[in-house]
Write a protein that holds these residues in place. Structure first.
Motif, mmCIF file in Angstrom:
data_model
loop_
_atom_site.group_PDB
_atom_site.id
_atom_site.type_symbol
_atom_site.label_atom_id
_atom_site.label_comp_id
_atom_site.label_asym_id
_atom_site.label_seq_id
_atom_site.Cartn_x
_atom_site.Cartn_y
_atom_site.Cartn_z
ATOM 1 N N ILE A 165 -29.131 65.260 -27.126
ATOM 2 C CA ILE A 165 -28.346 64.974 -26.925
ATOM 3 C C ILE A 165 -27.827 63.028 -26.866
ATOM 4 N N ARG A 191 -34.108 68.045 -25.756
ATOM 5 C CA ARG A 191 -32.696 67.501 -25.758
ATOM 6 C C ARG A 191 -31.635 66.350 -24.871
ATOM 7 N N SER A 227 -20.550 68.327 -27.050
ATOM 8 C CA SER A 227 -22.568 68.578 -26.131
ATOM 9 C C SER A 227 -21.876 69.327 -24.564
ATOM 10 N N ASP A 252 -25.778 71.910 -25.151
ATOM 11 C CA ASP A 252 -26.628 71.084 -24.828
ATOM 12 C C ASP A 252 -27.063 71.107 -23.502
#
Length: 732
Positions: free
Chosen positions: A636, A631, A156, A159
């Protein structure tokens, strides 16, 4: 003869300024040009954007200097405000680094040249972030004793970095020198790859605490919970920093890179160039899966002899090699990108001929973006955001992109897992299988989408309708998930050891045949018995001996839980899960191919529609805002949403010293059902958003684009537009 120069500002957007030509006007592509009258005749000729150009024969036709400033005679002949491009101005568009602009580099100072280097950069980004990372995450967890949520934070971080930088990069980079932003971004991305590989060289040698025969009945005495922690989990912060640099470096690539291509090619060809660029980005992950899988077959400590094989659950492959190679390649590619000018030579003629298709706001506030000074300071940032928020077409295209991104992120993360469960494949086989599926469907769909926009010369409204058609087609194909392959029988999980159904669906891995073995739940190493049943481990099958065949396949014997069969010897089992002979496999694969194809088929048209529904000066910033929406709402949460739904179909969870780990075995029928529900929800939402975007889109009035009703055979209607006349020197 060179083409018109100097029609645009630094960013390639037209506004009131002096009209500049390097000599007498030359004919343009597709036969479009400026009429040149006889020496005794002079007349006013309108350009494609409404500019009136005073044309006459040039007394400087015999001038020995090809590039010179027009004098009084020239001004009288050509009209006020028209002058030649100086050699100094021409040098500003040369490819090079500072004063070093060798002639050989100018061969690459073309749209195809920059496309080549941007494709290399997007290929490396896709191969590293979406290929290598997903391939090596299991090896990194084993090597550095990481939990699943910790590896999730590593993934993560990319992102998070991208969302943090998108507004800044797209706003200021869009009004600055785009190739420099792109070049420095690729360089930062390369540094992130090198940093990601660093922990391999700063830690001690890896020693597996597992032997080949530990899973057998007599040897299954490993006390996994008693092992001391290695203290390497702190390296997760190094991995997170590397991923953060990946995100920062890749941010300009898919915002400024797209707009730089769009500004420097003809409107009709822009979707094709962007499609090639994104196709390279899609081929990158496929290469990452294949190359990364190959590196994982090499032991992480190269040159060291060990007694375990890649099939062993304690094997750690050479995960770090790919990051070293990708990092070095990124550093090299950043050098030529940094040498490109702020706009390519000859790109002004495409801006002059561009037709504005920006959505028309009722209050006319969209005209603010045409101000040449708009967007150059921070105080214009809120106004830019407000203009985009007032554009309903842009908003609903962003939401539609978020739903598609959710499906793409979910399928790319759990697609291999779906194939692994449905067809009883190993993890490496499923990843390779999925890569072979995505390359033609994803790459082909991306390129085909851009080709269709170019082939049929689609305007903004037609492009949105094409996206809607693709979404509806994939929505119909997704009903294939009603079909599923049956689970392979597994002793103690899907059936009792004697073949009867489990009472109440409860797990029972213990039986009289393996009671004396004292098998541990921590040791999961499935084997396929000669009776066609999968067993949790050789120990749970009651196997006491093993041997390795010439082909490298490991066979266990003296298995008390397996009856003798013709397929193998008495009480024998082979390492690995049993092969599935599902007759529905071709049908499932075909319609999965269709879903992936039409999902990616709409990606480039949707991107092109986004570029066209906003004003020219807001395109880079609009892409940045769109990426943030995609995103935060899609990329995500997509894997999280799909993962949580798929976890509901788990039959057998990993037992990590009393704590629940990852899922070992899924119920195929439930997995297909939950995948269908998630796919339908997001596809219906995407279809709805495209419909609303199409209905709310308000194109510029037809009467403001003179001549737009007549479309030539070559699609020259795309070259006609209505823009404020360029001012001459006298007007200024």
């Amino acid at each position: 003869m060179e083409m018109p120069h100097g029609l645009t500002s630094e960013n390639g957007f037209p506004f009131a300024q002096t009209l500049v030509f390097p000599g007498p006007p030359a004919p343009l592509e597709n036969g479009l040009g400026f009429d040149t009258p006889s020496p005794t005749e002079a007349r006013d000729t309108p350009l494609g954007n409404g500019t009136v150009y005073s044309v006459a024969s040039s007394p400087s036709d015999s001038c020995v200097k090809p590039l010179c400033h027009g004098g009084p005679e020239d001004r009288a002949a050509y009209g006020e405000g028209v002058k030649y491009v100086s050699a100094e101005e021409e040098e500003e568009l040369a490819c090079g680094w500072g004063a070093f602009t060798p002639g050989c580099l100018q061969l690459f100072n073309t749209p195809k040249g920059i496309l080549l280097f941007l494709c290399m950069a997007s290929f490396l980004q896709g191969m590293t972030v979406n290929g290598f990372i997903n391939t090596v995450v299991t090896s990194i967890e084993r090597r550095f004793d990481l939990r699943s949520y910790q590896s999730g934070l590593i993934a993560s971080s990319y992102d998070i970095a991208a969302c943090a930088c998108l507004t800044f990069v797209s706003y200021f980079g869009g009004n600055g020198h785009k190739p420099r932003w792109l070049g420095w971004g690729v360089l930062v991305m390369g540094l992130g790859s090198l940093l990601f590989a660093l922990p391999h060289f700063t830690t001690g040698r890896y020693a597996a605490r597992f032997s080949e025969d530990m899973g057998a009945c007599a040897a299954n005495r490993s006390q996994a919970c008693a092992q001391a922690a290695s203290g390497l989990a702190g390296y997760r912060f190094v991995f997170m920093l590397g991923q953060f640099l990946h995100g920062v470096g890749a941010t300009p690539l898919y915002t400024l890179g797209v707009t730089y291509l769009d500004e420097n090619v003809k409107t009709n060809y822009s979707p094709v160039y962007i499609a090639v660029f994104y196709t390279a980005a899609i081929l990158g992950p496929a290469a990452g899966y294949l190359v990364g899988g190959m590196f994982l077959n090499i032991y992480t400590e190269i040159g060291r002899e060990i007694d375990i094989t890649p099939e062993n659950t304690h094997w750690v492959g050479a995960w770090w090699i790919g990051f070293l190679g990708a990092g070095a390649a990124s550093l090299l590619i950043s050098i030529p990108i940094l040498g490109y000018p702020h706009r390519l030579p000859g790109s002004q003629r495409y801006i002059v001929m561009r037709v504005s298709e920006a959505h028309q706001l009722k209050d006319g506030s969209h005209k603010k973006a045409s101000d040449p000074d708009f967007g150059k300071t921070v105080k214009d940032l809120p106004r830019s955001v407000l203009l985009l928020l007032k554009n309903p077409t842009f908003i609903f295209l962003c939401l539609a992109g978020a739903t598609e991104a959710t499906l793409i992120a979910g399928m790319s993360t759990f697609g291999p897992k779906f194939l692994e469960s449905q067809f009883s494949l190993s993890a490496s086989e499923a990843a390779t299988f999925f890569g072979y599926l995505v390359v033609p469907a994803g790459g082909g769909g991306t390129f085909l989408g851009g080709f269709l926009v170019n082939k049929f010369k689609l305007r903004c409204s037609g492009i949105i309708k094409l996206c809607l058609l693709c979404t509806v087609s994939s929505l119909l194909a997704i009903f294939i998930f009603f079909i599923h392959c049956p689970n392979m029988p597994m002793a103690g999980v899907t059936q009792m050891y004697e073949g009867s159904a489990l009472p109440g669906g409860r797990l029972n891995l213990s039986a009289a045949c393996n009671a004396e073995c004292g098998c541990l739940r921590e040791t999961y190493s499935p084997v396929c018995g000669g009776d066609g049943v999968v067993y949790y481990s050789p120990c749970h099958a009651g196997c006491r001996a093993s041997r390795r065949l010439g082909s490298g396949k490991k066979v266990y014997s003296e298995c008390s839980c397996i009856a003798a069969s013709r397929r193998s010897g008495p009480g024998e089992a082979e390492a690995g899960k049993c092969t599935s002979s599902c007759a529905k496999r071709p049908l499932l694969l075909f319609f999965m191919f269709v879903v992936i194809l039409f999902t990616f088929l709409s990606s480039i048209p949707a991107l092109t529609a986004t570029l066209r529904c906003v004003s020219d000066r807001q395109r880079s910033f609009a892409l940045g805002i769109q990426w943030i929406v995609v995103r935060t709402l899609g990329g995500i949460p997509g894997p999280i949403a799909f993962g949580s739904m798929i976890d509901k179909s788990c039959l057998l969870w990993q037992d990590q010293c009393g704590e629940q780990g990852s899922c070992y075995v899924y119920q195929n029928s439930a997995m297909s059902r939950y995948t269908l529900i998630a796919g339908l929800v997001y596809k219906v939402l995407g279809t709805t958003f495209f419909i609303v975007a199409c209905l709310l889109y308000k194109p510029p009035p037809t009467e403001s684009t003179p001549g737009s009703s007549g479309t030539s055979e070559n699609g020259n209607s795309d070259l006609q537009e209505s823009k404020p006349p360029l001012q001459t020197d006298e007007d200024q």
